[in-house]
Design a protein around this motif. Structure first.
Motif, PDB file in Angstrom:
ATOM      1  N   PHE A  88      -1.573  41.703  35.384  1.00  0.00           N
ATOM      2  CA  PHE A  88      -0.196  41.198  35.335  1.00  0.00           C
ATOM      3  C   PHE A  88      -0.143  39.848  36.045  1.00  0.00           C
ATOM      4  CE2 PHE A  88       4.423  41.479  36.595  1.00  0.00           C
ATOM      5  CZ  PHE A  88       4.903  41.318  35.304  1.00  0.00           C
ATOM      6  N   ASN A  89      -0.603  38.832  35.341  1.00  0.00           N
ATOM      7  CA  ASN A  89      -0.800  37.523  35.952  1.00  0.00           C
ATOM      8  C   ASN A  89      -0.102  36.418  35.166  1.00  0.00           C
ATOM      9  OD1 ASN A  89      -2.778  38.613  37.854  1.00  0.00           O
ATOM     10  ND2 ASN A  89      -4.111  38.776  36.055  1.00  0.00           N
ATOM     11  N   ASP A  90       0.182  35.333  35.894  1.00  0.00           N
ATOM     12  CA  ASP A  90       0.644  34.097  35.267  1.00  0.00           C
ATOM     13  C   ASP A  90      -0.378  33.004  35.551  1.00  0.00           C
ATOM     14  OD1 ASP A  90       2.946  34.828  33.995  1.00  0.00           O
ATOM     15  OD2 ASP A  90       4.304  34.194  35.591  1.00  0.00           O
ATOM     16  N   PRO A  91      -0.636  32.122  34.568  1.00  0.00           N
ATOM     17  CA  PRO A  91      -1.569  31.015  34.814  1.00  0.00           C
ATOM     18  C   PRO A  91      -0.851  29.877  35.553  1.00  0.00           C
ATOM     19  CG  PRO A  91      -0.788  30.952  32.545  1.00  0.00           C
ATOM     20  CD  PRO A  91      -0.162  32.171  33.184  1.00  0.00           C
ATOM     21  N   LEU A  92      -1.314  29.559  36.752  1.00  0.00           N
ATOM     22  CA  LEU A  92      -0.653  28.548  37.584  1.00  0.00           C
ATOM     23  C   LEU A  92      -1.518  27.297  37.709  1.00  0.00           C
ATOM     24  CD1 LEU A  92       0.786  30.723  40.493  1.00  0.00           C
ATOM     25  CD2 LEU A  92       1.855  30.093  38.320  1.00  0.00           C
ATOM     26  N   ILE A  93      -0.840  26.168  37.854  1.00  0.00           N
ATOM     27  CA  ILE A  93      -1.526  24.895  38.043  1.00  0.00           C
ATOM     28  C   ILE A  93      -0.723  24.059  39.028  1.00  0.00           C
ATOM     29  CG2 ILE A  93      -0.365  23.746  36.097  1.00  0.00           C
ATOM     30  CD1 ILE A  93      -3.071  22.378  35.477  1.00  0.00           C
ATOM     31  N   ASP A  94      -1.415  23.318  39.898  1.00  0.00           N
ATOM     32  CA  ASP A  94      -0.749  22.474  40.897  1.00  0.00           C
ATOM     33  C   ASP A  94      -0.961  21.006  40.561  1.00  0.00           C
ATOM     34  OD1 ASP A  94       0.171  24.521  42.679  1.00  0.00           O
ATOM     35  OD2 ASP A  94      -1.911  24.829  43.268  1.00  0.00           O
ATOM     36  N   ASP A 105       1.465  27.796  31.134  1.00  0.00           N
ATOM     37  CA  ASP A 105       1.979  28.118  29.810  1.00  0.00           C
ATOM     38  C   ASP A 105       3.374  27.538  29.595  1.00  0.00           C
ATOM     39  OD1 ASP A 105       2.871  29.898  31.777  1.00  0.00           O
ATOM     40  OD2 ASP A 105       3.279  31.479  30.329  1.00  0.00           O
ATOM     41  N   VAL A 106       4.181  27.462  30.660  1.00  0.00           N
ATOM     42  CA  VAL A 106       5.523  26.891  30.531  1.00  0.00           C
ATOM     43  C   VAL A 106       5.441  25.390  30.254  1.00  0.00           C
ATOM     44  CG1 VAL A 106       7.661  26.395  31.781  1.00  0.00           C
ATOM     45  CG2 VAL A 106       6.641  28.673  31.898  1.00  0.00           C
ATOM     46  N   ALA A 137      -8.069  34.533  25.317  1.00  0.00           N
ATOM     47  CA  ALA A 137      -9.495  34.521  25.682  1.00  0.00           C
ATOM     48  C   ALA A 137      -9.690  34.307  27.178  1.00  0.00           C
ATOM     49  CB  ALA A 137     -10.208  33.415  24.911  1.00  0.00           C
ATOM     50  N   ASN A 138      -8.585  34.169  27.917  1.00  0.00           N
ATOM     51  CA  ASN A 138      -8.629  33.888  29.362  1.00  0.00           C
ATOM     52  C   ASN A 138      -9.465  32.642  29.662  1.00  0.00           C
ATOM     53  OD1 ASN A 138      -7.757  34.518  31.986  1.00  0.00           O
ATOM     54  ND2 ASN A 138      -9.685  35.545  32.470  1.00  0.00           N
ATOM     55  N   ASP A 139      -9.358  31.667  28.763  1.00  0.00           N
ATOM     56  CA  ASP A 139     -10.075  30.401  28.920  1.00  0.00           C
ATOM     57  C   ASP A 139      -9.190  29.437  29.712  1.00  0.00           C
ATOM     58  OD1 ASP A 139     -11.501  28.065  28.759  1.00  0.00           O
ATOM     59  OD2 ASP A 139     -11.632  28.019  26.558  1.00  0.00           O
ATOM     60  N   LEU A 140      -9.210  29.596  31.041  1.00  0.00           N
ATOM     61  CA  LEU A 140      -8.317  28.800  31.882  1.00  0.00           C
ATOM     62  C   LEU A 140      -8.736  27.332  31.922  1.00  0.00           C
ATOM     63  CD1 LEU A 140      -7.722  31.289  34.831  1.00  0.00           C
ATOM     64  CD2 LEU A 140      -6.463  31.016  32.693  1.00  0.00           C
ATOM     65  N   ALA A 141     -10.042  27.067  31.835  1.00  0.00           N
ATOM     66  CA  ALA A 141     -10.499  25.679  31.778  1.00  0.00           C
ATOM     67  C   ALA A 141      -9.984  25.010  30.505  1.00  0.00           C
ATOM     68  CB  ALA A 141     -12.028  25.622  31.838  1.00  0.00           C
ATOM     69  N   GLY A 142      -9.979  25.790  29.421  1.00  0.00           N
ATOM     70  CA  GLY A 142      -9.456  25.254  28.169  1.00  0.00           C
ATOM     71  C   GLY A 142      -7.964  24.977  28.233  1.00  0.00           C
ATOM     72  N   VAL A 143      -7.229  25.829  28.953  1.00  0.00           N
ATOM     73  CA  VAL A 143      -5.785  25.608  29.127  1.00  0.00           C
ATOM     74  C   VAL A 143      -5.546  24.307  29.879  1.00  0.00           C
ATOM     75  CG1 VAL A 143      -3.683  26.484  30.209  1.00  0.00           C
ATOM     76  CG2 VAL A 143      -5.220  28.067  29.028  1.00  0.00           C
ATOM     77  N   ARG A 144      -6.309  24.077  30.954  1.00  0.00           N
ATOM     78  CA  ARG A 144      -6.165  22.821  31.715  1.00  0.00           C
ATOM     79  C   ARG A 144      -6.483  21.623  30.836  1.00  0.00           C
ATOM     80  NH1 ARG A 144      -9.355  19.207  34.655  1.00  0.00           N
ATOM     81  NH2 ARG A 144      -8.258  18.257  36.457  1.00  0.00           N
ATOM     82  N   GLN A 145      -7.555  21.743  30.046  1.00  0.00           N
ATOM     83  CA  GLN A 145      -7.932  20.623  29.191  1.00  0.00           C
ATOM     84  C   GLN A 145      -6.853  20.344  28.151  1.00  0.00           C
ATOM     85  OE1 GLN A 145     -10.709  18.663  29.740  1.00  0.00           O
ATOM     86  NE2 GLN A 145      -9.615  17.351  28.260  1.00  0.00           N
ATOM     87  N   ASN A 161      -2.435  14.452  37.642  1.00  0.00           N
ATOM     88  CA  ASN A 161      -3.512  14.794  38.585  1.00  0.00           C
ATOM     89  C   ASN A 161      -3.443  16.295  38.866  1.00  0.00           C
ATOM     90  OD1 ASN A 161      -5.598  14.616  40.395  1.00  0.00           O
ATOM     91  ND2 ASN A 161      -4.412  13.607  42.012  1.00  0.00           N
ATOM     92  N   TRP A 162      -3.998  17.096  37.952  1.00  0.00           N
ATOM     93  CA  TRP A 162      -3.844  18.546  37.997  1.00  0.00           C
ATOM     94  C   TRP A 162      -5.055  19.248  38.603  1.00  0.00           C
ATOM     95  CZ3 TRP A 162       0.931  19.889  37.159  1.00  0.00           C
ATOM     96  CH2 TRP A 162       1.724  19.187  36.236  1.00  0.00           C
ATOM     97  N   THR A 163      -4.798  20.373  39.262  1.00  0.00           N
ATOM     98  CA  THR A 163      -5.868  21.251  39.734  1.00  0.00           C
ATOM     99  C   THR A 163      -6.374  22.101  38.578  1.00  0.00           C
ATOM    100  OG1 THR A 163      -4.364  23.060  40.284  1.00  0.00           O
ATOM    101  CG2 THR A 163      -4.764  21.409  42.004  1.00  0.00           C
ATOM    102  N   GLU A 164      -7.341  22.958  38.886  1.00  0.00           N
ATOM    103  CA  GLU A 164      -7.759  23.950  37.907  1.00  0.00           C
ATOM    104  C   GLU A 164      -6.642  24.980  37.721  1.00  0.00           C
ATOM    105  OE1 GLU A 164     -10.645  23.694  36.217  1.00  0.00           O
ATOM    106  OE2 GLU A 164     -10.873  21.820  37.340  1.00  0.00           O
ATOM    107  N   VAL A 165      -6.643  25.648  36.591  1.00  0.00           N
ATOM    108  CA  VAL A 165      -5.677  26.724  36.332  1.00  0.00           C
ATOM    109  C   VAL A 165      -6.247  28.025  36.900  1.00  0.00           C
ATOM    110  CG1 VAL A 165      -4.443  28.033  34.551  1.00  0.00           C
ATOM    111  CG2 VAL A 165      -4.878  25.584  34.229  1.00  0.00           C
ATOM    112  N   ARG A 166      -5.391  28.822  37.562  1.00  0.00           N
ATOM    113  CA  ARG A 166      -5.838  30.105  38.092  1.00  0.00           C
ATOM    114  C   ARG A 166      -4.758  31.155  37.850  1.00  0.00           C
ATOM    115  NH1 ARG A 166      -3.771  26.695  41.223  1.00  0.00           N
ATOM    116  NH2 ARG A 166      -2.534  27.145  43.083  1.00  0.00           N
ATOM    117  N   GLN A 167      -5.149  32.388  37.854  1.00  0.00           N
ATOM    118  CA  GLN A 167      -4.228  33.492  37.610  1.00  0.00           C
ATOM    119  C   GLN A 167      -3.623  33.991  38.921  1.00  0.00           C
ATOM    120  OE1 GLN A 167      -3.163  34.207  34.779  1.00  0.00           O
ATOM    121  NE2 GLN A 167      -4.734  34.296  33.191  1.00  0.00           N
ATOM    122  N   PHE A 168      -2.353  34.355  38.887  1.00  0.00           N
ATOM    123  CA  PHE A 168      -1.637  34.837  40.068  1.00  0.00           C
ATOM    124  C   PHE A 168      -0.910  36.115  39.701  1.00  0.00           C
ATOM    125  CE2 PHE A 168       2.252  35.081  42.627  1.00  0.00           C
ATOM    126  CZ  PHE A 168       1.738  34.985  43.913  1.00  0.00           C
TER     127      PHE A 168
END
Length: 500
Positions: A88-94, A105-106, A137-145, A161-168
């Motif tokens: 039960f996660n959301d993909p977050l980026i800073d 995703d938003v 596919a839980n491809d978080l690197a692909g989401v960032r790209q 200037n984004w960080t990597e995407v991670r699940q929270f």
């Protein structure tokens, strides 16, 4: 829909909601708590009316739907079986420059909406589809790209200037025991559905229900939203109105289509315009879903989800059966025409309808809010002014009627009180004597009261009153003895139910 709503900004709705007792920021005197809100005197009435309307439409209009009220705290194994602990996660980026955190995703959904608003629906759809593929596919690197490829910038720093995407994980947890520090954590439920699933057999047996049947519930849920915004649209503490419909395997597609149509019809019957509603099929399905669609409403900030309809298969009951070691099966004595034998034991499939009570409240408020130019007087004395009015359906309006003595003398206040006392057992009313009659009308328009009843000199002579109508501002003279039936007809839930 009146064109005036097209230019309505969310800030107008938020200001109106606070000023007129609909919604307040929680703990406002301490500068508030982010993404948590309180419902005021008019807000709680409107929300309760919407909840009661939903509840009765489910449990009274359908003889195969019953209700429960499950506890907020549940055994921790519940969330292990449901998949919430693991997934039960959301993909977050800073953004490294602004130090602000966003849901990846938003950001991509908003970019897709920009394409749609620019009449490039194909590009928006392609972006949404690619995002769905990557998240599945839980491809978080692909989401960032993808965010970088789309040149999406932070709204605050205006940089990419984004960080990597991670699940929270979004679940709130608390200590499960007051005395045992080693006790496993207990979670505030992130959804109400699991309380229905673990009670499937309890309800089926005690209520003597036969598949297909539904279990309805209204209750609080909690999610530790990192990015909570757009007023009460996304909150950390919110209320869901859900119905889980248990069906024979193989019939779930038919029931999915049935409930999909029925739920849209409900919103239209409530007064939400068809042009402001749309279906949005999910590009990324939840781990349990066979099919999923959202009913979206066009809020001032765009089309957003208000209700979800999901074909959940037998995932939930099967998972709970496996972890609890207790069978979650139903014996179907009906004859299968293909075999000539009873269907026998099986784990039912589920079709879910889940609407956010707070989102339905916000949609109803946005739809009702209107600023219109009206003309008053005649001839040279004619003037124009702007009137703000909430055109709420009378059945859900917080106050059904306001009673005004024209002046505070000559026995009019006493007569108004007499009328109030006679009607208060049937309707929520207000009795107001202060200020000029025009100001009193305005106050009731601002909270959506459908009728204002004026007691004047003629009332004392013949027991008739003037009833002023909110939407048209027309006035009707009628006997006091007819008020109960006249108002009752207009504010009855039947006016909505008969359209379903």
């Amino acid at each position: 829909m009146n064109p005036a709503l097209e230019t309505t900004q969310l800030k107008d709705i938020v200001a109106h909601a606070k000023e007129y007792g609909f919604v307040f920021q929680s703990s406002e005197i301490y500068d508030g708590l982010a993404a948590v809100y309180d419902y005021g005197p008019n807000g709680v009435e409107l929300k309760n009316n919407l909840k009661r309307l939903w509840w009765e439409s489910m449990t009274q209009l359908h003889d195969n739907v019953v209700g429960i009220d499950a506890a907020i705290f549940m055994a921790p194994q519940t969330w292990e079986a449901s998949g919430h602990i693991a997934g039960f996660n959301d993909p977050l980026i800073d953004n490294l420059d602004s130090k602000k955190r966003y849901r990846a995703d938003v950001l991509l959904e908003e970019k897709a909406a920009e394409y749609e608003n620019a009449s490039d629906a194909a590009r928006g759809a392609a972006l949404t589809a690619e995002m769905g593929r990557l998240l599945t596919a839980n491809d978080l690197a692909g989401v960032r790209q993808l965010i970088l490829n789309e040149k999406i910038l932070c709204p605050v720093s205006k940089t990419g200037n984004w960080t990597e995407v991670r699940q929270f994980n979004l679940m709130f947890s608390t200590q499960g025991s007051a005395v045992d520090s080693d006790a496993p954590p207990v979670y505030l439920r992130p959804e109400t559905a699991q309380g229905i699933f673990v009670n499937f057999l309890n309800v089926q047996k005690s209520a003597r229900m036969k598949v297909p049947f539904g279990i309805a519930q209204i209750g609080k849920a909690f999610r530790n939203e990192i990015v909570a915004r757009q007023f009460i649209f996304r909150m950390r503490e919110f209320e869901q109105m859900e119905m889980q419909f248990f069906v024979r395997p193989g019939t779930e597609g038919e029931w999915y289509d049935t409930w999909k149509a029925a739920r849209r019809k409900f919103h239209e019957a409530l007064g939400l315009p068809a042009a402001k509603l749309r279906f949005h099929d999910h590009d990324k399905l939840a781990h349990y879903a066979k099919a999923a669609v959202d009913i979206e409403y066009e809020f001032p900030f765009g089309f957003k989800e208000m209700e979800g309809i999901h074909s959940r298969g037998d995932f939930d009951l099967t998972q709970h059966q496996a972890l609890s070691k207790k069978k979650q099966q139903y014996f179907d004595a009906d004859i299968d025409p293909a075999t000539g034998k009873a269907y026998g034991n099986y784990v039912p499939f589920v079709v879910e309808t889940s609407v956010g009570a707070d989102r339905l409240f916000l949609a109803t408020l946005c739809n009702a809010y209107e600023e219109e130019t009206i003309t008053e007087g005649e001839g040279d004395a004619q003037t124009t002014k702007t009137r703000t009015v909430l055109r709420l359906h009378p059945a859900v309006a917080p106050v059904k009627a306001a009673i005004f003595p024209l002046v505070r003398k000559d026995g009019m206040p006493e007569k108004a009180q007499e009328i109030f006392n006679a009607l208060k057992f049937d309707f929520r009313l207000v009795l107001e004597e202060r200020d000029a009659i025009g100001k009193r009308y305005t106050r009731q328009d601002l909270i959506g009261t459908p009728f204002c009843i004026v007691v004047d000199g003629q009332t004392l002579e013949d027991n008739t009153v003037t009833v002023r109508h909110r939407d048209s501002r027309e006035q009707t003279r009628m006997p006091i003895s007819e008020l109960k039936s006249y108002i009752g007809e207009a504010v009855s839930f039947k006016r909505i139910f008969e359209q379903l």
